[in-house]
Design a protein around this motif. Structure first.
Motif, PDB file in Angstrom:
ATOM      1  N   GLN A  27       0.829  -1.199   0.000  1.00  0.00           N
ATOM      2  CA  GLN A  27       0.000   0.000   0.000  1.00  0.00           C
ATOM      3  C   GLN A  27       0.861   1.247   0.000  1.00  0.00           C
ATOM      4  OE1 GLN A  27      -2.505  -0.942   3.421  1.00  0.00           O
ATOM      5  NE2 GLN A  27      -4.269  -1.103   2.076  1.00  0.00           N
ATOM      6  N   ARG A  28       1.953   1.223   0.763  1.00  0.00           N
ATOM      7  CA  ARG A  28       2.865   2.358   0.785  1.00  0.00           C
ATOM      8  C   ARG A  28       3.528   2.552  -0.585  1.00  0.00           C
ATOM      9  NH1 ARG A  28       0.696   5.043   4.302  1.00  0.00           N
ATOM     10  NH2 ARG A  28       1.347   5.013   6.470  1.00  0.00           N
ATOM     11  N   VAL A  29       3.858   1.447  -1.245  1.00  0.00           N
ATOM     12  CA  VAL A  29       4.438   1.518  -2.589  1.00  0.00           C
ATOM     13  C   VAL A  29       3.490   2.260  -3.530  1.00  0.00           C
ATOM     14  CG1 VAL A  29       5.029   0.164  -4.632  1.00  0.00           C
ATOM     15  CG2 VAL A  29       5.909  -0.521  -2.401  1.00  0.00           C
ATOM     16  N   LEU A  30       2.216   1.874  -3.498  1.00  0.00           N
ATOM     17  CA  LEU A  30       1.249   2.484  -4.397  1.00  0.00           C
ATOM     18  C   LEU A  30       0.950   3.925  -4.001  1.00  0.00           C
ATOM     19  CD1 LEU A  30      -1.228  -0.475  -5.048  1.00  0.00           C
ATOM     20  CD2 LEU A  30       0.824   0.207  -6.303  1.00  0.00           C
ATOM     21  N   GLN A  31       0.985   4.215  -2.704  1.00  0.00           N
ATOM     22  CA  GLN A  31       0.825   5.598  -2.261  1.00  0.00           C
ATOM     23  C   GLN A  31       1.945   6.471  -2.793  1.00  0.00           C
ATOM     24  OE1 GLN A  31       0.461   5.238   2.074  1.00  0.00           O
ATOM     25  NE2 GLN A  31      -1.527   6.217   1.906  1.00  0.00           N
ATOM     26  N   LEU A  32       3.181   5.983  -2.670  1.00  0.00           N
ATOM     27  CA  LEU A  32       4.319   6.749  -3.164  1.00  0.00           C
ATOM     28  C   LEU A  32       4.231   6.918  -4.673  1.00  0.00           C
ATOM     29  CD1 LEU A  32       7.012   8.154  -2.808  1.00  0.00           C
ATOM     30  CD2 LEU A  32       8.141   5.920  -2.918  1.00  0.00           C
ATOM     31  N   ASP A  33       3.830   5.865  -5.368  1.00  0.00           N
ATOM     32  CA  ASP A  33       3.686   5.932  -6.819  1.00  0.00           C
ATOM     33  C   ASP A  33       2.717   7.052  -7.205  1.00  0.00           C
ATOM     34  OD1 ASP A  33       4.206   5.152  -9.413  1.00  0.00           O
ATOM     35  OD2 ASP A  33       2.704   3.573  -9.432  1.00  0.00           O
ATOM     36  N   ALA A  34       1.570   7.112  -6.514  1.00  0.00           N
ATOM     37  CA  ALA A  34       0.579   8.145  -6.801  1.00  0.00           C
ATOM     38  C   ALA A  34       1.100   9.530  -6.429  1.00  0.00           C
ATOM     39  CB  ALA A  34      -0.715   7.844  -6.047  1.00  0.00           C
ATOM     40  N   ALA A  35       1.808   9.625  -5.293  1.00  0.00           N
ATOM     41  CA  ALA A  35       2.336  10.915  -4.846  1.00  0.00           C
ATOM     42  C   ALA A  35       3.384  11.447  -5.812  1.00  0.00           C
ATOM     43  CB  ALA A  35       2.926  10.774  -3.451  1.00  0.00           C
ATOM     44  N   LEU A  36       4.226  10.576  -6.342  1.00  0.00           N
ATOM     45  CA  LEU A  36       5.233  11.001  -7.298  1.00  0.00           C
ATOM     46  C   LEU A  36       4.589  11.469  -8.606  1.00  0.00           C
ATOM     47  CD1 LEU A  36       7.973   8.256  -6.785  1.00  0.00           C
ATOM     48  CD2 LEU A  36       8.127  10.674  -6.176  1.00  0.00           C
ATOM     49  N   ALA A  37       3.504  10.782  -8.991  1.00  0.00           N
ATOM     50  CA  ALA A  37       2.800  11.186 -10.216  1.00  0.00           C
ATOM     51  C   ALA A  37       2.223  12.591 -10.077  1.00  0.00           C
ATOM     52  CB  ALA A  37       1.696  10.187 -10.532  1.00  0.00           C
ATOM     53  N   ASP A  38       1.859  12.966  -8.857  1.00  0.00           N
ATOM     54  CA  ASP A  38       1.285  14.289  -8.606  1.00  0.00           C
ATOM     55  C   ASP A  38       2.342  15.345  -8.285  1.00  0.00           C
ATOM     56  OD1 ASP A  38      -1.242  13.271  -8.990  1.00  0.00           O
ATOM     57  OD2 ASP A  38      -1.617  12.920  -6.863  1.00  0.00           O
ATOM     58  N   SER A  39       3.604  14.927  -8.184  1.00  0.00           N
ATOM     59  CA  SER A  39       4.661  15.862  -7.814  1.00  0.00           C
ATOM     60  C   SER A  39       5.175  16.602  -9.047  1.00  0.00           C
ATOM     61  CB  SER A  39       5.815  15.107  -7.150  1.00  0.00           C
ATOM     62  OG  SER A  39       6.565  14.384  -8.125  1.00  0.00           O
ATOM     63  N   ASP A  40       6.056  17.568  -8.808  1.00  0.00           N
ATOM     64  CA  ASP A  40       6.643  18.311  -9.928  1.00  0.00           C
ATOM     65  C   ASP A  40       7.998  17.747 -10.340  1.00  0.00           C
ATOM     66  OD1 ASP A  40       8.141  19.042  -7.764  1.00  0.00           O
ATOM     67  OD2 ASP A  40       7.776  21.206  -7.942  1.00  0.00           O
ATOM     68  N   LEU A  41       8.344  16.565  -9.824  1.00  0.00           N
ATOM     69  CA  LEU A  41       9.557  15.899 -10.268  1.00  0.00           C
ATOM     70  C   LEU A  41       9.358  15.370 -11.692  1.00  0.00           C
ATOM     71  CD1 LEU A  41      10.587  13.809  -7.129  1.00  0.00           C
ATOM     72  CD2 LEU A  41      11.670  15.888  -7.986  1.00  0.00           C
ATOM     73  N   ALA A  42      10.415  15.414 -12.489  1.00  0.00           N
ATOM     74  CA  ALA A  42      10.336  14.919 -13.869  1.00  0.00           C
ATOM     75  C   ALA A  42      10.549  13.414 -13.867  1.00  0.00           C
ATOM     76  CB  ALA A  42      11.365  15.621 -14.734  1.00  0.00           C
ATOM     77  N   ILE A  43       9.505  12.682 -13.521  1.00  0.00           N
ATOM     78  CA  ILE A  43       9.575  11.220 -13.446  1.00  0.00           C
ATOM     79  C   ILE A  43       9.302  10.631 -14.828  1.00  0.00           C
ATOM     80  CG2 ILE A  43       8.644   9.159 -12.359  1.00  0.00           C
ATOM     81  CD1 ILE A  43      10.126  11.032 -10.450  1.00  0.00           C
ATOM     82  N   LEU A  44      10.192   9.772 -15.285  1.00  0.00           N
ATOM     83  CA  LEU A  44      10.009   9.126 -16.584  1.00  0.00           C
ATOM     84  C   LEU A  44       9.176   7.850 -16.469  1.00  0.00           C
ATOM     85  CD1 LEU A  44      13.620   9.456 -18.054  1.00  0.00           C
ATOM     86  CD2 LEU A  44      11.625  10.879 -18.547  1.00  0.00           C
ATOM     87  N   GLU A  45       9.431   7.087 -15.402  1.00  0.00           N
ATOM     88  CA  GLU A  45       8.734   5.810 -15.232  1.00  0.00           C
ATOM     89  C   GLU A  45       8.874   5.349 -13.793  1.00  0.00           C
ATOM     90  OE1 GLU A  45       8.723   1.256 -17.138  1.00  0.00           O
ATOM     91  OE2 GLU A  45      10.395   2.618 -17.515  1.00  0.00           O
ATOM     92  N   THR A  46       7.856   4.664 -13.297  1.00  0.00           N
ATOM     93  CA  THR A  46       7.930   4.005 -11.996  1.00  0.00           C
ATOM     94  C   THR A  46       7.548   2.549 -12.183  1.00  0.00           C
ATOM     95  OG1 THR A  46       5.640   4.662 -11.496  1.00  0.00           O
ATOM     96  CG2 THR A  46       7.407   6.078 -10.649  1.00  0.00           C
ATOM     97  N   VAL A  47       8.178   1.679 -11.414  1.00  0.00           N
ATOM     98  CA  VAL A  47       7.908   0.238 -11.515  1.00  0.00           C
ATOM     99  C   VAL A  47       7.595  -0.289 -10.118  1.00  0.00           C
ATOM    100  CG1 VAL A  47       8.756  -2.006 -12.265  1.00  0.00           C
ATOM    101  CG2 VAL A  47       9.516   0.069 -13.445  1.00  0.00           C
ATOM    102  N   PRO A  48       6.301  -0.441  -9.779  1.00  0.00           N
ATOM    103  CA  PRO A  48       5.934  -0.967  -8.457  1.00  0.00           C
ATOM    104  C   PRO A  48       6.253  -2.451  -8.350  1.00  0.00           C
ATOM    105  CG  PRO A  48       4.110   0.216  -9.516  1.00  0.00           C
ATOM    106  CD  PRO A  48       5.131  -0.049 -10.567  1.00  0.00           C
ATOM    107  N   ALA A  49       6.712  -2.874  -7.189  1.00  0.00           N
ATOM    108  CA  ALA A  49       6.930  -4.286  -6.895  1.00  0.00           C
ATOM    109  C   ALA A  49       6.242  -4.603  -5.574  1.00  0.00           C
ATOM    110  CB  ALA A  49       8.421  -4.599  -6.834  1.00  0.00           C
ATOM    111  N   TYR A  50       6.513  -5.789  -5.023  1.00  0.00           N
ATOM    112  CA  TYR A  50       5.860  -6.204  -3.786  1.00  0.00           C
ATOM    113  C   TYR A  50       6.005  -5.157  -2.688  1.00  0.00           C
ATOM    114  CZ  TYR A  50       5.073 -11.017  -5.334  1.00  0.00           C
ATOM    115  OH  TYR A  50       4.625 -12.132  -5.992  1.00  0.00           O
TER     116      TYR A  50
END
Length: 233
Positions: A27-50
């Motif tokens: 759940q924390r992984v997916l929370q961080l994934d969503a938070a990064l998507a909403d951030s102003d960091l230039a994220i190219l890709e995220t890969v969630p795992a367990y």
């Protein structure tokens, strides 16, 4: 649950929340994934795992930025979020034809647990499974957690070819092979549920955070849905 951030090359970091399979960590992984998507960091890709998240960023826009520090700041804000902010995903009910003709390890798992093949089927359909991660092959979803009365170790010698749609178990995980491929998991059935059909625009039918339940169907239902009883090599 104190996360750690590790460099993974010039343009990536990995955030580890745990070293075990854990719903809370995922759940924390997916929370961080969503938070990064909403951030102003230039994220190219995220890969969630367990229990970890690989983060690739645009180094041309972050060459003078402490990306680890920025990610750390976002992580520190996560405990203030409600757990419901983590992506809950969709629920899928997947029909499976369970039979030794398409599930050559069905009888062996039954023998391992001292039960009948019918009980193995009932146990596999009894629980809901969370999609924890994607990998190995396009559309391959790692799901868990398989109950102790159904777990089985990987095969000593992997098969050279497992037909697409094969439903499998390995230790605490269950999965569906989206494409014909080699594999060492225990095969107990087959489904027509499409996981990866790019010609139809299906790339990831299952995603991290989704919930899956399996439903046993008859051979006639399986064939009517377009299923094949292709033999194993």
């Amino acid at each position: 649950m104190k996360p750690s951030i590790v460099n993974a090359g010039a343009d990536a970091v990995i955030v580890y929340f745990s070293d075990e399979i854990s719903l809370a960590a995922n759940q924390r992984v997916l929370q961080l994934d969503a938070a990064l998507a909403d951030s102003d960091l230039a994220i190219l890709e995220t890969v969630p795992a367990y229990s970890s998240l690989m983060v690739y960023y645009d180094i041309t826009r972050h060459w003078d930025t402490d990306v680890r520090g920025a990610v750390k700041a976002i992580i520190e804000s996560l405990p203030a979020l409600d757990e419901r902010d983590a992506a809950q995903g969709q629920t899928h009910v997947i029909p499976v034809y369970y039979d030794e003709t398409v599930g050559p390890d069905l009888a062996r798992i039954a023998e391992l647990h001292g039960c009948s093949a019918e009980e193995v089927i009932e146990r596999h359909c009894r629980d809901s499974y969370r999609v924890y991660a994607l990998g190995f092959a396009p559309g391959f979803a790692y799901m868990g957690e398989v109950a102790e009365d159904l777990q089985a170790p990987r095969l000593d010698s992997p098969r050279t070819r497992i037909p697409a749609g094969s439903v499998a178990i390995a230790e605490r995980q269950t999965a569906i092979y989206p494409l014909a491929s080699p594999g060492g998991w225990n095969i107990i059935g087959r489904t027509t549920f499409p996981l990866y059909e790019p010609q139809k625009g299906i790339l990831n039918q299952l995603n991290s955070g989704d919930t899956v339940r399996f439903k046993a169907i008859s051979k006639d239902e399986f064939i009517a849905a377009g299923g094949s009883v292709e033999a194993f090599e």
